[in-house]
Design a protein around this motif. Structure first.
Motif, PDB file in Angstrom:
ATOM      1  N   GLU A 188       0.927  -1.208   0.077  1.00 34.04           N
ATOM      2  CA  GLU A 188      -0.137   0.027  -0.042  1.00 34.04           C
ATOM      3  C   GLU A 188       0.907   1.303  -0.020  1.00 34.04           C
ATOM      4  O   GLU A 188       0.509   2.137  -0.837  1.00 34.04           O
ATOM      5  N   VAL A 189       2.042   1.304   0.589  1.00 34.53           N
ATOM      6  CA  VAL A 189       3.069   2.440   0.802  1.00 34.53           C
ATOM      7  C   VAL A 189       3.369   2.852  -0.705  1.00 34.53           C
ATOM      8  O   VAL A 189       3.336   3.802  -1.142  1.00 34.53           O
ATOM      9  N   TYR A 190       3.593   1.580  -1.321  1.00 33.73           N
ATOM     10  CA  TYR A 190       4.337   1.904  -2.768  1.00 33.73           C
ATOM     11  C   TYR A 190       3.079   1.979  -3.550  1.00 33.73           C
ATOM     12  O   TYR A 190       3.299   3.121  -4.627  1.00 33.73           O
ATOM     13  N   PHE A 191       2.187   1.652  -3.606  1.00 35.33           N
ATOM     14  CA  PHE A 191       0.839   2.084  -4.563  1.00 35.33           C
ATOM     15  C   PHE A 191       0.478   3.594  -4.204  1.00 35.33           C
ATOM     16  O   PHE A 191       0.372   4.278  -5.131  1.00 35.33           O
ATOM     17  N   ASN A 192       0.447   3.895  -2.916  1.00 35.38           N
ATOM     18  CA  ASN A 192       0.219   5.388  -2.918  1.00 35.38           C
ATOM     19  C   ASN A 192       1.231   6.317  -3.311  1.00 35.38           C
ATOM     20  O   ASN A 192       0.917   7.520  -4.096  1.00 35.38           O
ATOM     21  N   LYS A 193       2.710   5.988  -3.473  1.00 32.79           N
ATOM     22  CA  LYS A 193       3.674   6.740  -3.985  1.00 32.79           C
ATOM     23  C   LYS A 193       3.487   6.853  -5.373  1.00 32.79           C
ATOM     24  O   LYS A 193       3.636   7.746  -6.107  1.00 32.79           O
ATOM     25  N   VAL A 194       3.142   5.611  -6.026  1.00 32.39           N
ATOM     26  CA  VAL A 194       2.524   5.705  -7.553  1.00 32.39           C
ATOM     27  C   VAL A 194       1.511   6.487  -7.785  1.00 32.39           C
ATOM     28  O   VAL A 194       1.509   7.315  -8.709  1.00 32.39           O
ATOM     29  N   VAL A 195       0.595   6.700  -7.069  1.00 30.87           N
ATOM     30  CA  VAL A 195      -0.718   7.256  -7.334  1.00 30.87           C
ATOM     31  C   VAL A 195      -0.437   8.787  -7.025  1.00 30.87           C
ATOM     32  O   VAL A 195      -0.670   9.608  -7.959  1.00 30.87           O
ATOM     33  N   HIS A 196       0.539   8.999  -6.002  1.00 23.66           N
ATOM     34  CA  HIS A 196       0.984  10.400  -5.861  1.00 23.66           C
ATOM     35  C   HIS A 196       1.625  10.989  -7.011  1.00 23.66           C
ATOM     36  O   HIS A 196       1.487  11.933  -7.444  1.00 23.66           O
ATOM     37  N   PHE A 197       2.578  10.075  -7.372  1.00 21.54           N
ATOM     38  CA  PHE A 197       3.484  10.712  -8.640  1.00 21.54           C
ATOM     39  C   PHE A 197       2.750  10.781  -9.829  1.00 21.54           C
ATOM     40  O   PHE A 197       2.775  11.875 -10.502  1.00 21.54           O
ATOM     41  N   LEU A 198       2.099   9.893 -10.229  1.00 23.83           N
ATOM     42  CA  LEU A 198       1.063   9.945 -11.645  1.00 23.83           C
ATOM     43  C   LEU A 198       0.145  11.272 -11.486  1.00 23.83           C
ATOM     44  O   LEU A 198      -0.034  11.812 -12.411  1.00 23.83           O
ATOM     45  N   THR A 199      -0.501  11.430 -10.264  1.00 16.83           N
ATOM     46  CA  THR A 199      -1.489  12.530 -10.060  1.00 16.83           C
ATOM     47  C   THR A 199      -0.595  13.732  -9.970  1.00 16.83           C
ATOM     48  O   THR A 199      -1.123  14.733 -10.742  1.00 16.83           O
ATOM     49  N   ARG A 200       0.542  14.022  -9.650  1.00 18.54           N
ATOM     50  CA  ARG A 200       1.407  15.103  -9.760  1.00 18.54           C
ATOM     51  C   ARG A 200       1.835  15.602 -11.324  1.00 18.54           C
ATOM     52  O   ARG A 200       1.835  16.500 -11.585  1.00 18.54           O
ATOM     53  N   LYS A 201       1.879  14.404 -11.833  1.00 18.03           N
ATOM     54  CA  LYS A 201       2.049  14.520 -13.352  1.00 18.03           C
ATOM     55  C   LYS A 201       0.937  14.798 -14.264  1.00 18.03           C
ATOM     56  O   LYS A 201       0.904  14.828 -15.461  1.00 18.03           O
ATOM     57  N   ARG A 226      -4.966  19.150  -6.088  1.00 16.34           N
ATOM     58  CA  ARG A 226      -4.094  19.424  -7.387  1.00 16.34           C
ATOM     59  C   ARG A 226      -4.042  18.209  -7.975  1.00 16.34           C
ATOM     60  O   ARG A 226      -4.057  17.163  -7.682  1.00 16.34           O
ATOM     61  N   LEU A 227      -3.838  18.625  -9.307  1.00 16.92           N
ATOM     62  CA  LEU A 227      -3.805  17.721 -10.744  1.00 16.92           C
ATOM     63  C   LEU A 227      -2.827  18.229 -11.364  1.00 16.92           C
ATOM     64  O   LEU A 227      -3.091  19.358 -12.275  1.00 16.92           O
ATOM     65  N   GLY A 228      -1.569  17.603 -11.487  1.00 13.25           N
ATOM     66  CA  GLY A 228      -0.620  18.267 -12.529  1.00 13.25           C
ATOM     67  C   GLY A 228      -0.231  19.410 -12.117  1.00 13.25           C
ATOM     68  O   GLY A 228       0.062  19.858 -10.822  1.00 13.25           O
ATOM     69  N   ARG A 229      -0.396  20.448 -12.998  1.00  8.50           N
ATOM     70  CA  ARG A 229      -0.026  22.050 -12.608  1.00  8.50           C
ATOM     71  C   ARG A 229      -1.211  22.658 -12.186  1.00  8.50           C
ATOM     72  O   ARG A 229      -1.168  23.923 -11.535  1.00  8.50           O
ATOM     73  N   ARG A 230      -2.397  22.012 -12.338  1.00  7.14           N
ATOM     74  CA  ARG A 230      -3.632  22.816 -11.707  1.00  7.14           C
ATOM     75  C   ARG A 230      -3.643  22.735 -10.430  1.00  7.14           C
ATOM     76  O   ARG A 230      -3.799  21.708  -9.659  1.00  7.14           O
ATOM     77  N   THR A 231      -3.904  23.738  -9.605  1.00 10.86           N
ATOM     78  CA  THR A 231      -4.421  24.012  -8.106  1.00 10.86           C
ATOM     79  C   THR A 231      -5.744  24.670  -7.918  1.00 10.86           C
ATOM     80  O   THR A 231      -6.099  25.653  -8.619  1.00 10.86           O
ATOM     81  N   GLU A 232      -6.356  24.058  -7.127  1.00 11.49           N
ATOM     82  CA  GLU A 232      -7.883  24.610  -6.843  1.00 11.49           C
ATOM     83  C   GLU A 232      -7.947  24.694  -5.331  1.00 11.49           C
ATOM     84  O   GLU A 232      -7.804  23.733  -4.569  1.00 11.49           O
ATOM     85  N   ALA A 233      -8.069  25.890  -4.888  1.00 10.03           N
ATOM     86  CA  ALA A 233      -8.310  26.201  -3.408  1.00 10.03           C
ATOM     87  C   ALA A 233      -9.470  25.849  -2.928  1.00 10.03           C
ATOM     88  O   ALA A 233     -10.703  25.935  -3.826  1.00 10.03           O
ATOM     89  N   ILE A 234      -9.795  25.174  -1.913  1.00 15.36           N
ATOM     90  CA  ILE A 234     -11.142  24.721  -1.431  1.00 15.36           C
ATOM     91  C   ILE A 234     -11.328  24.863  -0.035  1.00 15.36           C
ATOM     92  O   ILE A 234     -10.363  25.223   0.806  1.00 15.36           O
ATOM     93  N   THR A 235     -12.599  25.210   0.587  1.00 10.48           N
ATOM     94  CA  THR A 235     -13.025  24.925   1.749  1.00 10.48           C
ATOM     95  C   THR A 235     -13.914  23.746   2.063  1.00 10.48           C
ATOM     96  O   THR A 235     -14.381  23.201   0.967  1.00 10.48           O
ATOM     97  N   VAL A 236     -13.884  23.562   2.948  1.00  9.33           N
ATOM     98  CA  VAL A 236     -14.647  22.056   3.518  1.00  9.33           C
ATOM     99  C   VAL A 236     -15.617  22.121   4.721  1.00  9.33           C
ATOM    100  O   VAL A 236     -15.207  22.983   5.536  1.00  9.33           O
ATOM    101  N   THR A 237     -16.567  21.539   4.766  1.00  9.04           N
ATOM    102  CA  THR A 237     -17.535  21.305   6.087  1.00  9.04           C
ATOM    103  C   THR A 237     -17.588  19.957   6.332  1.00  9.04           C
ATOM    104  O   THR A 237     -17.946  19.155   5.425  1.00  9.04           O
ATOM    105  N   GLU A 238     -17.374  19.702   7.560  1.00  7.84           N
ATOM    106  CA  GLU A 238     -17.420  18.376   7.941  1.00  7.84           C
ATOM    107  C   GLU A 238     -18.797  17.824   8.198  1.00  7.84           C
ATOM    108  O   GLU A 238     -19.841  18.711   8.597  1.00  7.84           O
ATOM    109  N   LEU A 239     -19.366  16.710   7.649  1.00  5.76           N
ATOM    110  CA  LEU A 239     -20.752  16.343   7.881  1.00  5.76           C
ATOM    111  C   LEU A 239     -21.065  15.366   9.184  1.00  5.76           C
ATOM    112  O   LEU A 239     -20.202  14.507   9.498  1.00  5.76           O
ATOM    113  N   PRO A 240     -22.302  15.584   9.706  1.00  7.05           N
ATOM    114  CA  PRO A 240     -22.656  14.694  10.782  1.00  7.05           C
ATOM    115  C   PRO A 240     -22.862  13.241  10.151  1.00  7.05           C
ATOM    116  O   PRO A 240     -23.175  13.116   8.944  1.00  7.05           O
ATOM    117  N   ASP A 241     -22.762  12.293  11.171  1.00  8.21           N
ATOM    118  CA  ASP A 241     -22.884  10.793  10.856  1.00  8.21           C
ATOM    119  C   ASP A 241     -24.033  10.473  10.026  1.00  8.21           C
ATOM    120  O   ASP A 241     -24.145   9.787   9.180  1.00  8.21           O
TER     121      ASP A 241
END
Length: 148
Positions: free
Chosen positions: A15-28, A86-101
């Motif tokens: 899983e650690v390696y899978f996450n690194k691959v996904v992180h790398f691809l998404t950054r690209k 973030r996806l590649g060079r695109r960056t989107e600023a976000i705000t979030v609201t946590e949902l109740p159960d």
């Protein structure tokens, strides 16, 4: 009624390696089924911290769901109230609201339907077949944030 203990599933092994691959691809700029890099300022350091995440769109609204439970990005985003997607060079600023159960079960059903193959190992049972009662119980251990 007993309080639900916060759950946090650490990445291990392959899983650690899978996450690194996904992180790398998404950054690209390559998104796998909607992946993005979530960047959130550390709640004490103020430094940017990044993690690959799956962004769920449900009824036209986007959500961040933390199937591993109360991870560091969850703790950070609770304090900061937002960050960046973030996806590649695109960056989107976000705000979030946590949902109740009580608002989570329908979202969890959709999330598990799409990414159950990836996150099933974080749970003790077959989450793709979970009934409404089981999803309601899981909801207490899975943080969900509405984007926007």
């Amino acid at each position: 009624m007993t309080a639900v203990q916060p759950r946090h599933v650490q990445a291990a092994g392959f899983e650690v390696y899978f996450n690194k691959v996904v992180h790398f691809l998404t950054r690209k700029g390559i998104s796998l089924l909607g992946t993005r890099i979530l960047a959130v300022r550390g709640r004490t350091s103020g430094e940017w911290r990044t993690n690959p995440v799956n962004v769920l769109t449900y009824d036209g609204v986007r959500y961040l769901i933390a199937p591993r439970g109360h991870t560091q990005w969850v703790r950070n985003i609770r304090v900061t109230g937002g960050g960046e997607l973030r996806l590649g060079r695109r960056t989107e600023a976000i705000t979030v609201t946590e949902l109740p159960d009580e608002e989570k079960p329908a979202l969890l059903r959709q999330y598990f339907k799409r990414w159950g193959w990836e996150v099933a190992r974080f749970f003790e049972e077959d989450i793709k077949k979970a009934d409404d009662e089981r999803l309601a119980a899981i909801a207490a251990t899975v943080p969900v944030f509405r984007i926007g």
